[in-house]
Scaffold this motif. Structure first.
Motif, PDB file in Angstrom:
ATOM      1  N   GLY A 195       0.778  -1.230   0.000  1.00 19.20           N
ATOM      2  CA  GLY A 195       0.000   0.000   0.000  1.00 19.20           C
ATOM      3  C   GLY A 195       0.811   1.282   0.000  1.00 19.20           C
ATOM      4  O   GLY A 195       0.439   2.241   0.652  1.00 19.20           O
ATOM      5  N   GLY A 196       1.920   1.298  -0.708  1.00 20.72           N
ATOM      6  CA  GLY A 196       2.732   2.504  -0.791  1.00 20.72           C
ATOM      7  C   GLY A 196       3.732   2.665   0.332  1.00 20.72           C
ATOM      8  O   GLY A 196       4.441   3.667   0.392  1.00 20.72           O
ATOM      9  N   THR A 197       3.780   1.716   1.247  1.00 17.34           N
ATOM     10  CA  THR A 197       4.760   1.782   2.340  1.00 17.34           C
ATOM     11  C   THR A 197       5.898   0.811   2.092  1.00 17.34           C
ATOM     12  O   THR A 197       5.678  -0.280   1.575  1.00 17.34           O
ATOM     13  CB  THR A 197       4.140   1.381   3.692  1.00 17.34           C
ATOM     14  N   LEU A 198       7.093   1.222   2.469  1.00 12.24           N
ATOM     15  CA  LEU A 198       8.245   0.350   2.340  1.00 12.24           C
ATOM     16  C   LEU A 198       8.016  -0.947   3.090  1.00 12.24           C
ATOM     17  O   LEU A 198       7.355  -0.960   4.125  1.00 12.24           O
ATOM     18  CB  LEU A 198       9.493   1.014   2.929  1.00 12.24           C
ATOM     19  N   GLY A 199       8.593  -2.001   2.576  1.00 10.38           N
ATOM     20  CA  GLY A 199       8.558  -3.260   3.304  1.00 10.38           C
ATOM     21  C   GLY A 199       9.476  -3.180   4.509  1.00 10.38           C
ATOM     22  O   GLY A 199      10.226  -2.220   4.695  1.00 10.38           O
ATOM     23  N   GLU A 200       9.409  -4.211   5.311  1.00  8.94           N
ATOM     24  CA  GLU A 200      10.229  -4.279   6.513  1.00  8.94           C
ATOM     25  C   GLU A 200      11.716  -4.331   6.142  1.00  8.94           C
ATOM     26  O   GLU A 200      12.087  -4.956   5.150  1.00  8.94           O
ATOM     27  CB  GLU A 200       9.832  -5.549   7.259  1.00  8.94           C
TER      28      GLU A 200
END
Length: 84
Positions: free
Chosen positions: A62-67
């Motif tokens: 959703g547009g957020t960097l992965g871990e």
């Protein structure tokens, strides 16, 4: 700078090679330390290092960097010292 998961990574899944033929790979170069790592290095019989997930790692969503994929530098150093 760091190594971030672009997709979900399952527990015990191979993430990437970290060192091949004595040369650091991009994954090996950008892996950072954490007191609570989600990956570890495993050495094969040829001395190459591979990065494996020690738990499920969340990927880009959703547009957020992965871990961020991290290791415990002490584990990596111990592994390298045993191989010499």
């Amino acid at each position: 700078k760091g190594l971030f998961a672009t997709g979900a990574i399952a527990h015990n899944e191979l993430i990437a090679p970290a060192r091949l033929d004595g040369q650091c790979t991009p994954a090996g170069r950008y892996i950072n330390h954490s007191k609570t790592p989600n990956a570890e290095l495993v050495m094969d019989a040829h001395g190459d290092l591979y990065l494996f997930a020690t738990r499920n790692v969340e990927g880009y969503k959703g547009g957020t960097l992965g871990e961020e994929v991290t290791i415990d530098y002490r584990q990596a150093l111990s592994l390298l010292l045993r191989s010499n």
